[in-house]
Design a protein around this motif. Structure first.
Motif, PDB file in Angstrom:
ATOM      1  N   ASN A 101      24.363  -5.892 -36.208  1.00  0.00           N
ATOM      2  CA  ASN A 101      24.414  -6.493 -34.814  1.00  0.00           C
ATOM      3  C   ASN A 101      23.697  -5.414 -34.133  1.00  0.00           C
ATOM      4  N   GLU A 102      22.445  -5.839 -33.502  1.00  0.00           N
ATOM      5  CA  GLU A 102      21.508  -4.942 -33.051  1.00  0.00           C
ATOM      6  C   GLU A 102      21.902  -4.021 -32.081  1.00  0.00           C
ATOM      7  N   LYS A 103      22.768  -4.738 -31.151  1.00  0.00           N
ATOM      8  CA  LYS A 103      22.879  -3.845 -29.525  1.00  0.00           C
ATOM      9  C   LYS A 103      23.791  -2.714 -29.750  1.00  0.00           C
ATOM     10  N   SER A 124      18.185  -8.696 -27.239  1.00  0.00           N
ATOM     11  CA  SER A 124      17.229  -8.023 -28.519  1.00  0.00           C
ATOM     12  C   SER A 124      16.680  -9.049 -29.118  1.00  0.00           C
ATOM     13  N   PHE A 125      15.379  -8.989 -29.391  1.00  0.00           N
ATOM     14  CA  PHE A 125      14.242  -9.700 -30.012  1.00  0.00           C
ATOM     15  C   PHE A 125      13.642  -9.206 -31.206  1.00  0.00           C
ATOM     16  N   TYR A 126      13.822 -10.261 -32.130  1.00  0.00           N
ATOM     17  CA  TYR A 126      12.889  -9.825 -33.336  1.00  0.00           C
ATOM     18  C   TYR A 126      12.234 -11.141 -33.838  1.00  0.00           C
ATOM     19  N   SER A 131      17.265 -12.450 -30.833  1.00  0.00           N
ATOM     20  CA  SER A 131      18.374 -12.532 -31.696  1.00  0.00           C
ATOM     21  C   SER A 131      19.889 -12.185 -31.220  1.00  0.00           C
ATOM     22  N   GLU A 132      20.124 -11.649 -29.950  1.00  0.00           N
ATOM     23  CA  GLU A 132      21.193 -11.677 -29.371  1.00  0.00           C
ATOM     24  C   GLU A 132      20.880 -11.574 -27.900  1.00  0.00           C
TER      25      GLU A 132
END
Lengths: 112, 115
Positions: free
Chosen positions: A97-99, B48-50, B55-56
């Motif tokens: 989960n990237e955040k 977020s960006f991918y 992405s979220e």
């Protein structure tokens, strides 16, 4: 979702003394814990980080400890210097989960 | 050492106007983010960006916000109709996402003031 609590909100220490800032996180699946230093009006800068497979990491005067069972991690600064004065933020990330979820920040003041 | 850059450093706009904040991430990074920081408060995740898509996103990132990577280097945040409460410092960040850990590097920020 993830929640990160940070204490204290302000901390003043004499130059040369140690400073400790503590954070707790809510999501036991979190596995990456960076610390950022932010000087007034500037960007957050990564100063140290720790991954969940490690209990402690040190870089010169800065160290971070992680207690996965208790879900808390701490920043330790030894031999503090005036240039250590800044706001410090802890953060946590859940794997995949990237955040980053940030704590509320600690304003550290080093008294000469 | 490569750094994330952002422009402008300060943007003043009238309520209801559109703004575009620009970022140039570190060149070999694959993951891009926008965060905001209201004065005196903590840094909050926006999006977020991918791989050319979101992405979220957080609950803050409503229909007034959009992101784009118009070319190989820029990453933009657009706010369609600004509100007073959009006044904040907006930080772009990037990471290479290697090893599953997400060391994010922040740009210098754009201070947005909505009047």
């Amino acid at each position: 979702g993830e929640n990160v609590e940070q204490h204290p909100s302000t901390l003043s220490v004499q130059e040369g003394d140690s400073a400790v800032i503590k954070c707790t996180y809510s999501d036991s699946a979190s596995n990456y814990f960076p610390w950022y230093k932010q000087e007034l009006g500037k960007r957050p800068q990564l100063i140290i980080d720790i991954r969940s497979n490690v209990g402690e990491k040190k870089d010169q005067r800065i160290a971070v400890t992680l207690n996965k069972t208790a879900k808390h991690f701490s920043l330790h600064i030894t031999e503090t210097q005036p240039e250590d004065s800044a706001v410090y933020f802890c953060a946590a990330e859940f794997f995949g989960n990237e955040k980053l979820t940030f704590g509320t920040g600690t304003r550290l003041t080093i008294i000469p | 050492e490569p750094e994330v850059t952002q422009t402008p450093s300060h943007q003043v706009t009238q309520m209801g106007q559109e703004v575009i904040l620009r970022c140039v991430p570190i060149s070999n990074h694959l993951y891009f983010y926008w965060y905001r920081q209201i004065l005196g408060q903590k840094v909050e995740f926006l999006v977020s960006f991918y791989n050319n898509e979101i992405s979220e996103k957080s609950e803050i990132f409503d229909d007034q916000f959009s992101v784009e990577r118009p070319d190989g280097s820029n990453f933009t945040l657009k706010i369609r109709s600004t509100k007073l409460e959009d006044s904040a410092m907006y930080f772009c960040a990037s990471s290479d996402g290697q090893g599953g850990y997400n060391e994010q590097f922040f740009g210098p920020g754009t201070r947005l003031t909505v009047l």
